[in-house]
Design an enzyme around this catalytic site. Structure first.
Site, PDB file in Angstrom:
ATOM      1  N   LEU A   1     -72.708  77.508  65.434  1.00  0.00           N
ATOM      2  CA  LEU A   1     -71.788  78.614  65.712  1.00  0.00           C
ATOM      3  C   LEU A   1     -71.610  78.850  67.205  1.00  0.00           C
ATOM      4  O   LEU A   1     -72.556  78.779  67.978  1.00  0.00           O
ATOM      5  CB  LEU A   1     -72.312  79.894  65.049  1.00  0.00           C
ATOM      6  N   HIS A   2     -70.379  79.141  67.581  1.00  0.00           N
ATOM      7  CA  HIS A   2     -70.053  79.481  68.962  1.00  0.00           C
ATOM      8  C   HIS A   2     -69.243  80.775  68.956  1.00  0.00           C
ATOM      9  O   HIS A   2     -68.964  81.344  67.883  1.00  0.00           O
ATOM     10  CB  HIS A   2     -69.304  78.328  69.636  1.00  0.00           C
ATOM     11  N   GLN A   3     -68.831  81.187  70.148  1.00  0.00           N
ATOM     12  CA  GLN A   3     -68.135  82.466  70.289  1.00  0.00           C
ATOM     13  C   GLN A   3     -66.858  82.527  69.430  1.00  0.00           C
ATOM     14  O   GLN A   3     -66.473  83.592  68.952  1.00  0.00           O
ATOM     15  CB  GLN A   3     -67.815  82.680  71.777  1.00  0.00           C
ATOM     16  N   GLY A   4     -66.221  81.374  69.245  1.00  0.00           N
ATOM     17  CA  GLY A   4     -65.002  81.335  68.411  1.00  0.00           C
ATOM     18  C   GLY A   4     -65.317  81.787  66.987  1.00  0.00           C
ATOM     19  O   GLY A   4     -64.613  82.622  66.410  1.00  0.00           O
ATOM     20  N   HIS A   5     -66.414  81.244  66.421  1.00  0.00           N
ATOM     21  CA  HIS A   5     -66.813  81.660  65.059  1.00  0.00           C
ATOM     22  C   HIS A   5     -67.129  83.154  65.043  1.00  0.00           C
ATOM     23  O   HIS A   5     -66.765  83.864  64.112  1.00  0.00           O
ATOM     24  CB  HIS A   5     -68.081  80.918  64.610  1.00  0.00           C
TER      25      HIS A   5
ATOM     26  N   LYS B   1     -57.514  76.454  66.258  1.00  0.00           N
ATOM     27  CA  LYS B   1     -57.741  75.137  66.867  1.00  0.00           C
ATOM     28  C   LYS B   1     -57.453  74.055  65.826  1.00  0.00           C
ATOM     29  O   LYS B   1     -56.829  73.056  66.113  1.00  0.00           O
ATOM     30  CB  LYS B   1     -59.180  75.005  67.379  1.00  0.00           C
ATOM     31  N   ASP B   2     -57.909  74.311  64.594  1.00  0.00           N
ATOM     32  CA  ASP B   2     -57.630  73.383  63.486  1.00  0.00           C
ATOM     33  C   ASP B   2     -56.342  73.854  62.806  1.00  0.00           C
ATOM     34  O   ASP B   2     -56.350  74.292  61.650  1.00  0.00           O
ATOM     35  CB  ASP B   2     -58.797  73.386  62.510  1.00  0.00           C
TER      36      ASP B   2
ATOM     37  N   LEU C   1     -60.523  80.365  71.050  1.00  0.00           N
ATOM     38  CA  LEU C   1     -61.298  80.858  72.204  1.00  0.00           C
ATOM     39  C   LEU C   1     -61.639  79.661  73.080  1.00  0.00           C
ATOM     40  O   LEU C   1     -61.870  78.565  72.552  1.00  0.00           O
ATOM     41  CB  LEU C   1     -62.573  81.574  71.740  1.00  0.00           C
TER      42      LEU C   1
HETATM   43  O1  PAF Z   1     -63.206  74.279  60.006  1.00  0.00           O
HETATM   44  C1  PAF Z   1     -64.329  74.025  59.501  1.00  0.00           C
HETATM   45  O2  PAF Z   1     -65.372  74.319  60.068  1.00  0.00           O
HETATM   46  C2  PAF Z   1     -64.392  73.320  58.162  1.00  0.00           C
HETATM   47  O3  PAF Z   1     -63.363  72.411  58.025  1.00  0.00           O
HETATM   48  C3  PAF Z   1     -64.415  74.297  56.968  1.00  0.00           C
HETATM   49  C4  PAF Z   1     -63.134  75.095  56.878  1.00  0.00           C
HETATM   50  C5  PAF Z   1     -65.599  75.232  57.100  1.00  0.00           C
HETATM   51  C6  PAF Z   1     -64.577  73.510  55.666  1.00  0.00           C
HETATM   52  O4  PAF Z   1     -65.726  72.752  55.660  1.00  0.00           O
END
Ligand code: PAF
Length: 282
Positions: A33-37, A151-152, A178
């Site tokens: 995990l980073h600040q974006g999460h 980002k995705d 972020l």
């Molecule tokens: O973006 C991600 O981290 C992954 O693709 C996700 C959405 C958690 C699915 O595994």
């Protein structure tokens, strides 16, 4: 903080509270995990009664076994970061067997061609894996709102399509990227970069921001050629793809239309670590 390792335990807990629960916010992650999460979690906390965060490195969305093997796994540290943010967040960290029940395979999806562009082309089967895990997680958590980073961006569009096609009762919210101080988009994979690689990876955003300026006057083809040429001259990076595409369909832009919204997308290898980024152009 509550940490559940099996779907039955999490479902049982959520069911036992379901009569009083008004909304469940959900942040699916693969950890590291980073600040974006954390910003997604903060948004969920501000909009929902409870927030569930899943931490699961999903094997079926990796087309490259080496990439899966070296993906950062930092569960203890992740749980620590979440506790500091808010100890009321519920963590779901299942095992592969718990999710796939001995059959670690993707279901097959048709996302109306969104899955055949960019990441789909360069990472065959990737979006079947993403569709499989996200649909399963939605079935387990039954969220009111789910939060994903922009980002995705292709993944975000595909998840919106998944929800529409299967008529799932969840609202999907995309949240802004972020960035590190040098504008590198935050990503779990950044943890695999050396200090110098991280500094040099600022080239992704520089390329995108120059693209945005160029797009006012130049064609998508001219800009794509310019990007390809500049990466050919740079031995520290391998360009996987650069694409200017319609934001809705993700189809490459051949002739600009004022009625359409466009985005630039880039995927680059830095010492075998794959980084992606995107920017809206108009
Ligand atoms: O973006 C991600 O981290 C992954 O693709 C996700 C959405 C958690 C699915 O595994």
């Amino acid at each position: 903080m509550l940490v559940f390792n099996t779907n039955t335990d999490l479902i049982g807990y959520l069911k036992s509270n379901s009569t009083t629960l008004t909304s469940i916010g959900f942040v699916p992650t693969m950890g590291a995990l980073h600040q974006g999460h954390l910003s997604l979690m903060q948004k969920s906390l501000s909009e929902n009664e409870i927030t569930v965060v899943s931490i699961f490195v999903n094997p079926t969305q990796f087309n490259n076994p080496e990439d899966l093997a070296k993906y950062p796994r930092t569960l203890e540290d992740d749980i620590h970061k979440i506790t500091i943010l808010d100890p009321n967040i519920i963590v779901f960290a299942p095992t592969i067997d718990n999710i796939y029940n001995g059959n670690t395979k993707s279901d097959l999806f048709d996302f109306d061609d969104l899955e055949n562009q960019m990441e789909g082309k360069f990472r065959p089967g990737h979006f079947n894996g993403v569709g499989t895990i996200v649909k399963r997680l939605f079935e387990i958590v039954n969220p009111t709102v789910a939060y994903f980073g922009e980002k995705d961006f292709q993944q975000l569009q595909i998840i919106k399509k998944l929800v529409a096609k299967y008529n799932l009762k969840v609202t999907i919210k995309g949240c802004p990227i972020l960035r590190e101080p040098n504008n590198l988009a935050m990503s779990s994979r950044n943890a695999l970069l050396s200090f110098q690689e991280k500094q040099e990876a600022a080239i992704l955003y520089k390329t995108l921001i120059t693209t945005k300026v160029k797009f006012e006057k130049e064609s998508a083809l001219e800009i794509t050629k310019w990007v390809q040429k500049s990466f050919e001259k740079n031995p520290n990076f391998k360009l996987d793809y650069f694409q200017i595409a319609d934001e809705k369909t993700l189809v490459p832009c051949t002739r600009k239309s004022k009625a359409k919204k466009y985005r630039a997308f880039i995927a680059v290898y830095v010492n075998n670590i794959r980084l992606i980024d995107t920017i809206p152009l108009n």
